[in-house]
Motif scaffolding. Structure first.
Motif, short mmCIF file in Angstrom:
data_model
loop_
_atom_site.label_atom_id
_atom_site.label_comp_id
_atom_site.label_asym_id
_atom_site.label_seq_id
_atom_site.Cartn_x
_atom_site.Cartn_y
_atom_site.Cartn_z
N LEU A 135 0.83 -1.21 0.00
CA LEU A 135 0.00 0.00 0.00
C LEU A 135 0.86 1.26 0.00
O LEU A 135 0.61 2.19 -0.77
N LEU A 136 1.89 1.27 0.82
CA LEU A 136 2.75 2.46 0.89
C LEU A 136 3.55 2.64 -0.39
O LEU A 136 3.72 3.76 -0.87
N LEU A 137 4.06 1.54 -0.97
CA LEU A 137 4.80 1.66 -2.22
C LEU A 137 3.89 2.13 -3.35
O LEU A 137 4.30 2.89 -4.21
N ARG A 138 2.64 1.71 -3.34
CA ARG A 138 1.71 2.10 -4.40
C ARG A 138 1.29 3.56 -4.27
O ARG A 138 1.30 4.30 -5.23
N TYR A 140 2.34 6.05 -1.84
CA TYR A 140 3.28 7.08 -1.41
C TYR A 140 4.50 7.15 -2.30
O TYR A 140 5.06 8.21 -2.53
N ASP A 141 4.94 6.01 -2.81
CA ASP A 141 6.07 6.02 -3.75
C ASP A 141 5.58 6.00 -5.19
O ASP A 141 6.39 6.11 -6.11
N ASP A 142 4.27 5.81 -5.38
CA ASP A 142 3.63 5.85 -6.69
C ASP A 142 4.23 4.85 -7.67
O ASP A 142 4.48 5.15 -8.84
N LEU A 143 4.48 3.65 -7.17
CA LEU A 143 5.00 2.58 -8.02
C LEU A 143 3.82 1.79 -8.61
O LEU A 143 2.75 1.71 -8.00
N ALA A 178 -9.25 9.11 4.16
CA ALA A 178 -8.23 10.03 4.67
C ALA A 178 -6.89 9.85 3.97
O ALA A 178 -6.04 10.72 4.03
N LEU A 179 -6.71 8.72 3.29
CA LEU A 179 -5.46 8.48 2.59
C LEU A 179 -5.34 9.31 1.32
O LEU A 179 -4.24 9.59 0.87
N TRP A 180 -6.45 9.68 0.75
CA TRP A 180 -6.43 10.45 -0.49
C TRP A 180 -6.71 11.90 -0.20
O TRP A 180 -7.50 12.24 0.68
N SER A 181 -6.07 12.78 -0.96
CA SER A 181 -6.33 14.21 -0.80
C SER A 181 -7.74 14.50 -1.30
O SER A 181 -8.29 13.73 -2.09
N PRO A 182 -8.36 15.63 -0.87
CA PRO A 182 -9.75 15.90 -1.23
C PRO A 182 -10.00 15.92 -2.74
O PRO A 182 -11.05 15.55 -3.20
#
Length: 195
Positions: A135-138, A140-143, A178-182
């Motif tokens: 989840l974090l790699l997808r 936050y790191d946009d992999l 909450a993980l995605w910006s508005p």
């Protein structure tokens, strides 16, 4: 002819203690008393120094030689009282009008952000380490899922399954939004396990 330094030294030597005591009586504070004595001495000596011809013309002598420490201390004491009264009046006026000059201090309320972060942290801690890593790699790191599979040494399908399970769990906990910006659609999570 006596210098201004000598006249000042004579006043402070002979009357300094009484001037500071007088200041403490007026202000109620040692520090404020020292400031008051300093301001009064500056005012008195600056005035005397700026008008030597006028003051000396009255007595026919130079002002610095005509300065008697007792008389000068009386001038300083009077200046202290005047300065203190002026400061008190200014402070009283300021207290009466400061509300008009004051601007409302609005501090941003970060309670919602803190609650959101706390919810995200709790939701992420409920995930398995592999689900969390995917989840974090997808997000936050946009992999891509292929890049995640290569980075973690997992099969491509396994990465997709971890992402799907993680997003499902986050949705159930209510923390996924909450993980995605508005401005970013939450549907991005649906595309994550496909791509």
């Amino acid at each position: 002819m006596a210098s201004w330094d000598e006249a000042l030294t004579a006043v402070l030597d002979q009357h300094g203690t009484s001037l500071y005591a007088y200041g403490r009586i007026l202000t109620g504070s040692t520090a404020d008393s020292e400031d008051l004595v300093h301001d009064a001495i500056v005012r008195v000596f600056a005035r005397m120094k700026s008008r030597p011809a006028r003051l000396g013309a009255r007595s026919g002598t130079d002002v610095t030689t005509a300065m008697v420490p007792g008389a000068t201390a009386a001038y300083v004491r009077r200046a202290m009282l005047t300065i203190y009264i002026d400061q008190t009046r200014r402070a009283k006026r300021w207290r009466a009008i400061r509300h008009a000059a004051a601007t409302a201090e609005s501090l941003p309320d970060h309670a919602d952000e803190a609650a959101s972060r706390s919810a995200i942290a709790a939701a992420l801690s409920s995930l398995s380490p592999q689900q969390r890593a995917c989840l974090l790699l997808r997000y936050y790191d946009d992999l891509t899922t292929l890049q995640i599979a290569d980075a973690l040494g997992l099969a491509h399908g396994t990465v997709k399954r971890h992402l799907h399970d993680a997003l499902s769990r986050l949705r159930d906990d209510g923390a996924a939004m909450a993980l995605w910006s508005p401005g970013e659609p939450a549907a991005r999570g649906e595309e994550a396990h496909r791509g």
